[in-house]
Enzyme design. Structure first.
Site, mmCIF file in Angstrom:
data_model
loop_
_atom_site.group_PDB
_atom_site.id
_atom_site.type_symbol
_atom_site.label_atom_id
_atom_site.label_comp_id
_atom_site.label_asym_id
_atom_site.label_seq_id
_atom_site.Cartn_x
_atom_site.Cartn_y
_atom_site.Cartn_z
ATOM 1 N N LYS A 80 8.079 10.003 19.857
ATOM 2 C CA LYS A 80 7.092 10.661 18.991
ATOM 3 C C LYS A 80 6.327 11.717 19.784
ATOM 4 O O LYS A 80 5.968 11.490 20.946
ATOM 5 C CB LYS A 80 6.136 9.600 18.440
ATOM 6 C CG LYS A 80 5.164 10.086 17.379
ATOM 7 C CD LYS A 80 4.312 8.904 16.871
ATOM 8 C CE LYS A 80 3.319 9.328 15.805
ATOM 9 N NZ LYS A 80 2.444 8.207 15.380
ATOM 10 N N SER A 155 2.086 8.012 10.302
ATOM 11 C CA SER A 155 2.267 9.321 10.860
ATOM 12 C C SER A 155 3.591 9.499 11.595
ATOM 13 O O SER A 155 4.051 10.632 11.783
ATOM 14 C CB SER A 155 1.123 9.635 11.829
ATOM 15 O OG SER A 155 1.172 8.764 12.939
ATOM 16 N N SER A 179 1.115 3.406 11.471
ATOM 17 C CA SER A 179 2.069 4.512 11.625
ATOM 18 C C SER A 179 3.415 4.170 12.237
ATOM 19 O O SER A 179 4.292 5.026 12.307
ATOM 20 C CB SER A 179 1.440 5.633 12.437
ATOM 21 O OG SER A 179 0.484 6.284 11.655
HETATM 22 N N1 GLN Z 1 -2.004 6.508 8.055
HETATM 23 C C1 GLN Z 1 -3.085 6.058 8.889
HETATM 24 C C2 GLN Z 1 -4.060 7.179 9.091
HETATM 25 O O1 GLN Z 1 -3.883 8.170 8.503
HETATM 26 C C3 GLN Z 1 -2.539 5.519 10.167
HETATM 27 C C4 GLN Z 1 -2.374 6.520 11.212
HETATM 28 C C5 GLN Z 1 -1.736 5.970 12.425
HETATM 29 O O2 GLN Z 1 -1.427 4.778 12.504
HETATM 30 N N2 GLN Z 1 -1.588 6.823 13.410
HETATM 31 O O3 GLN Z 1 -4.986 7.061 9.820
#
Ligand code: GLN
Length: 504
Positions: A80, A155, A179
């Site tokens: 990532k 994400s 994420s």
């Molecule tokens: N979707 C969640 C957010 O927008 C989780 C993000 C993540 O785990 N990096 O914060």
């Protein structure tokens, strides 16, 4: 040897060990697959073809000298773009880091290199890991290999899409509120959020430091365990790293067992607001677990319903502070304000941050600075921290009664690209089931548990364990995976249409 991109990491490692295939061939096969399908999937922001092949050839030279650095020596991986990778561009999905080439490696990356894994490239993500769909990437969204018009989660949608589309056997993600697990759920793959502090955050571009946790993305529970053992363990460079040996995860994944395991179904993570097909698949998974000898009870965690609210105060607060370092002086982008002859540092900073950050990042910086401002700190940030403590106590009480907790990973299957982009709250709700684990620091895994009847898209089963008991996720997860796969006659991904299943 058949198509190398269809093999599991464990099988690739075995074939390498027996000298039946070379890492250079495996790596080239994945680079070819990326060239063939990534125009459609857009899982990668940067492909590291030369670098990966060079590492693969070194691995092959070691193998022919009878040496190997780890169980996964020579098995390629995608990373990532939130991870600093020495010599490889790192943008974190943001224009503000365009052109930045880190001078150092994140510990996770250093461990991958030390273990001999060729890095295929950097995967797409929501800008600074803020989002549930990858639509907030400054470089355009990734597409779900099950249906290219849908999101692959976020994400870390790029990492999960890469694994689902057979562009990489393994990938690294980070999970701050879901994420790793939510993208796994909506792409029919495996994702693990380790115990907070179990995998080093050094060199991971911070979103919310008290929540962030790197972890594995894979197509099987065993593959995730193999990767977790490579990246896990104490790191003196991360002050929150746990100074304990990594539990035997691979052994746990190889001895999957459900008999006598006490499983708690979390009352608050299900029911209203969860898509019908998600609920149906979850209920079936629980029935399968009962048949396999698990002792299933319902467990209430009453404070989980405040998790999302607390998270969206704590996360923006920490993010607003972490993102202050993007000041146009140190990294990446620098924008000079229009029509100003000799701009001040502050004017340059303002122009750069205005141009370099996307809407979601700005939204959260504004929320976070407000929540931390004097006069409001106690009412917002302070209150959210108290909720966090109550959620940890809910977990502690639950784990006195059961060994693991289970729930659907995400309330819906993959939604359409664009569907929730203008409605941040609807997007945030997709993390409702994953966030409590981050707030409490406990580990979780998502495994594919079927296709929703109404749309034919994958759903995920989330399993949560007490902090530092990550091995339990693998023992229970591997058993559940075996049962589920047997119920469909093979891995779920094999049922995917066109792109994932077919085109070479
Ligand atoms: N979707 C969640 C957010 O927008 C989780 C993000 C993540 O785990 N990096 O914060």
């Amino acid at each position: 040897m058949g198509d190398l991109t269809r093999m599991s990491a464990a099988d690739l490692a075995d074939a390498l060990g027996r000298g039946e295939v070379s890492s250079a061939d495996i790596t080239q096969a994945h680079l070819d697959r990326i060239a063939a399908v990534d125009g459609d999937v857009h899982a990668f922001l940067h492909v590291n073809a030369e670098g990966a092949l060079a590492v693969a050839r070194e691995s092959d030279a070691r193998r022919s000298a009878g040496e190997s650095r780890s169980a996964l020596d020579g098995v390629p991986i995608a990373v990532k773009d939130v991870m600093a990778t020495r010599g490889i561009p790192t943008t974190c999905g943001s224009r503000i880091l365009e052109g930045w080439v880190p001078p150092y490696d994140a510990t996770v990356v250093a461990r991958l290199r030390a273990a001999g894994l060729p890095i295929l490239g950097k995967t797409n993500m929501d800008e600074f890991a803020m989002g549930s769909s990858t639509e907030h990437s400054a470089w355009g969204p990734s597409h779900n290999p099950w249906d290219l018009e849908r999101i692959p989660g976020g994400s870390g949608g790029g990492s999960s899409a890469a694994v689902a589309a057979y562009e990489a056997p393994l990938a690294i993600g980070t999970d701050t509120g879901g994420s790793i697990r939510q993208p796994a759920a909506v792409t029919g793959t495996i994702g693990v959020k380790p115990t907070y502090g179990g995998v080093s955050r050094y060199g991971v571009i911070a979103l919310a430091s008290s929540l962030d946790q790197p972890g594995p993305c894979a197509r099987s529970v065993l593959d995730a365990a193999l990767l977790h053992e490579v990246i896990g363990g104490h790191d003196p460079l991360d002050s929150t790293s746990i100074d304990l040996p990594v539990p035997p995860l691979v052994e746990a994944a190889r001895s999957g067992d459900l008999s006598g395991v006490r499983v708690g179904v979390v009352t608050e993570l299900g029911g209203e607001g969860y898509q019908e097909g998600v609920r149906a698949r979850f209920d079936e998974s629980v029935e399968l677990m009962v048949k396999a000898g698990a002792d299933v009870v319902e467990v209430s965690c009453p404070h989980f319903r405040y998790g999302l609210g607390a998270y969206y105060l704590i996360l923006p607060s920490e993010a607003s502070s972490n993102l202050a370092k993007f000041d146009a002086m140190r990294y990446g982008l620098r924008v000079l304000p229009d029509g100003v002859d000799a701009p001040s540092a502050e004017q340059v900073m303002t122009a750069t941050r205005a141009a370099g950050f996307g809407d979601e990042v700005k939204r959260r910086i504004i929320l976070g600075t407000y929540a931390l401002s004097s006069g409001y700190y106690d009412a917002y940030y302070g209150q959210a921290q108290k909720v966090r403590t109550l959620i940890s106590r809910d977990f502690a009480a639950a784990f006195e009664q059961v060994d693991v907790l289970v729930s659907p990973t995400a309330p819906t299957t993959a939604f359409k690209i664009g569907e929730k982009l203008d409605d941040p709250l609807a997007m945030y709700l997709n993390d409702i089931a994953t966030i409590p684990a981050n707030l409490a620091g406990v580990p979780g895994i998502s495994i594919p548990n079927g296709l929703a009847a109404e749309d034919g898209l994958p759903t995920g089963l989330q399993i949560l364990a007490p902090a530092t008991a990550d091995d339990r996720l693998y023992r229970v997860g591997a058993a559940a995976e075996a049962l589920l796969n047997a119920s469909w006659g093979g891995p779920l991904l094999a049922q995917a249409p066109e792109l994932v299943g077919g085109r070479a």
